[in-house]
Every structure is written in structure tokens, then in C-alpha cells.
Design an enzyme around this catalytic site. Structure first.
Site, short mmCIF file in Angstrom:
data_model
loop_
_atom_site.label_atom_id
_atom_site.label_comp_id
_atom_site.label_asym_id
_atom_site.label_seq_id
_atom_site.Cartn_x
_atom_site.Cartn_y
_atom_site.Cartn_z
N CYS A 1 3.21 6.25 11.28
CA CYS A 1 2.35 5.75 12.35
C CYS A 1 1.56 4.55 11.84
CB CYS A 1 1.43 6.87 12.84
SG CYS A 1 0.00 7.17 11.79
N ASP B 1 -12.89 -0.81 10.75
CA ASP B 1 -12.32 -0.71 12.09
C ASP B 1 -12.15 -2.12 12.67
OD1 ASP B 1 -12.27 1.80 14.40
OD2 ASP B 1 -12.21 -0.28 15.12
N HIS C 1 0.00 12.19 6.58
CA HIS C 1 -0.06 12.14 8.04
C HIS C 1 -0.45 13.51 8.60
CE1 HIS C 1 0.75 10.67 12.09
NE2 HIS C 1 1.24 11.88 12.32
N ASN D 1 -12.71 11.89 16.64
CA ASN D 1 -12.27 12.22 18.00
C ASN D 1 -11.00 13.04 17.91
OD1 ASN D 1 -14.33 10.70 19.30
ND2 ASN D 1 -13.20 8.83 18.85
N GLY E 1 -11.07 11.08 23.55
CA GLY E 1 -10.64 9.68 23.51
C GLY E 1 -9.88 9.29 22.26
N HIS F 1 -3.45 10.00 13.90
CA HIS F 1 -3.48 10.23 12.45
C HIS F 1 -4.96 10.46 12.17
CE1 HIS F 1 -2.07 8.98 8.17
NE2 HIS F 1 -3.35 9.33 8.07
N HIS G 1 -8.64 10.67 11.45
CA HIS G 1 -9.51 9.65 10.89
C HIS G 1 -10.96 9.99 11.19
CE1 HIS G 1 -8.17 8.33 14.90
NE2 HIS G 1 -9.39 7.84 15.07
P1 5GP Z 1 -9.90 6.82 17.98
O1 5GP Z 1 -10.14 6.22 19.33
O2 5GP Z 1 -8.48 7.35 17.86
O3 5GP Z 1 -10.93 7.81 17.53
O4 5GP Z 1 -10.05 5.63 16.95
C1 5GP Z 1 -9.05 4.73 16.64
C2 5GP Z 1 -9.74 3.55 16.04
O5 5GP Z 1 -8.77 2.79 15.32
C3 5GP Z 1 -10.40 2.62 17.04
O6 5GP Z 1 -11.78 2.52 16.74
C4 5GP Z 1 -9.64 1.29 16.84
O7 5GP Z 1 -10.50 0.18 16.94
C5 5GP Z 1 -9.07 1.44 15.45
N1 5GP Z 1 -7.82 0.73 15.24
C6 5GP Z 1 -6.70 0.82 16.01
N2 5GP Z 1 -5.72 0.05 15.49
C7 5GP Z 1 -6.23 -0.51 14.36
C8 5GP Z 1 -5.68 -1.40 13.39
O8 5GP Z 1 -4.53 -1.83 13.44
N3 5GP Z 1 -6.50 -1.78 12.38
C9 5GP Z 1 -7.78 -1.32 12.25
N4 5GP Z 1 -8.50 -1.75 11.21
N5 5GP Z 1 -8.33 -0.48 13.16
C10 5GP Z 1 -7.56 -0.08 14.20
ZN ZN Z 2 0.20 8.63 10.10
#
Ligand code: 5GP
Ligand code: ZN
Length: 121
Positions: A11, A37, A53, A94, A100, A105, A107
Site C-alpha cells: 500500500c 503528513d 502492513h 482513525n 474517517g 495501513h 498509523h
Molecule cells: P487517515 O485519514 O487515514 O487517518 O490519515 C491518512 C493521512 O495520510 C492523512 O492525514 C493524509 O494527509 C496522509 N497522507 C495520505 N497520502 C500521503 C502521502 O502520500 N504522503 C504523506 N506524507 N501523507 C499522506
Molecule cells: Zn501497508
């Protein structure tokens, strides 16, 4: 076969941890990777991930508990590297649709650099 699997089943965060997609790396060890981020929601917004993962908090279990422990131990290490986090920070993960979650993966968002107030959301 291993190579085929790696190229086709990683991913976006697996690829970031492997260095295949560039990111602003903040911290890395055997188990964890932390990077800025791309769409920061606070003055400091770091994502801390296990290199393995694991899809979300729902997948945490006895089999990956050691990895999860290492990720938790990495939180204060990451925080200690960022001067703006010395007065505190917030950690959010989250899990699933209603929270949301957009990247499946596991985080941990590490947020800080300003006072965020008492309310979590
Ligand atoms: P979630 O909404 O799943 O809790 O958080 C995903 C986070 O990953 C979001 O805050 C989004 O800005 C960040 N994100 C998504 N794609 C990328 C990427 O390619 N690079 C970085 N540095 N952050 C990413
Ligand atoms: Zn992954």
C-alpha cells in the site's frame, strides 16, 4: 514470487516506509517509520507507522503485539526529536469509516506545535 508480491501488494504507506515513495522522514528504526503528513492539520503533524502492513487498530492482536509495542515506544522518541512538541502533543489513530480512516495501513497522527484546547474533536 517475493518480488511480485512486494510490487503488487504494498500500500502507499508500505511504499513510503520502503522508500519507494518519497516522504519527509522524521524517524526510523527496525519496526517503525515516521514522516510528515502531506496535508498537515497542526503546526506539527507527523504520521508514525509500523513497517509491517497492519490495516488498522482492529487488526491489533497477540501476533503483532510486539510490533505495536515498538510503535508505542517510538512515540516519545519521535516527540523528543521535534522541539515544538516539548510542551505536549496529541496522538490520534482513525479506525474505520466513521472515524474517517483513508489509508488502511495503521498509523498514528502525532499532532502539536500549538495549544489545541481541551476538546478532542
Ligand atoms: P487517515 O485519514 O487515514 O487517518 O490519515 C491518512 C493521512 O495520510 C492523512 O492525514 C493524509 O494527509 C496522509 N497522507 C495520505 N497520502 C500521503 C502521502 O502520500 N504522503 C504523506 N506524507 N501523507 C499522506
Ligand atoms: Zn501497508
Amino acid at each position: 514470487l517475493k518480488r511480485f508480491w512486494e510490487e503488487n501488494n504494498m500500500c502507499i504507506f508500505c511504499k513510503i516506509a520502503a522508500g519507494e515513495i518519497p516522504s519527509s522522514k522524521v524517524y526510523e528504526d527496525e519496526f517503525c517509520f515516521a514522516f510528515k503528513d502531506i496535508n498537515p492539520q497542526a503546526p506539527v503533524h507527523i504520521l508514525l507507522i509500523p513497517k509491517a502492513h497492519i490495516e488498522s487498530m482492529n487488526e491489533i492482536n497477540d501476533d503483532n503485539a510486539e510490533i505495536i509495542g515498538e510503535v508505542m515506544k517510538a512515540i516519545p522518541k519521535v516527540a523528543s526529536l521535534i522541539p515544538e512538541l516539548k510542551d505536549g502533543y496529541r496522538v490520534i489513530s482513525n479506525c474505520g469509516k466513521n472515524a474517517g480512516q483513508t489509508v488502511f495501513h495503521l498509523h498514528f497522527h502525532i499532532l502539536g506545535g500549538s495549544e489545541m484546547g481541551e476538546k478532542i474533536v
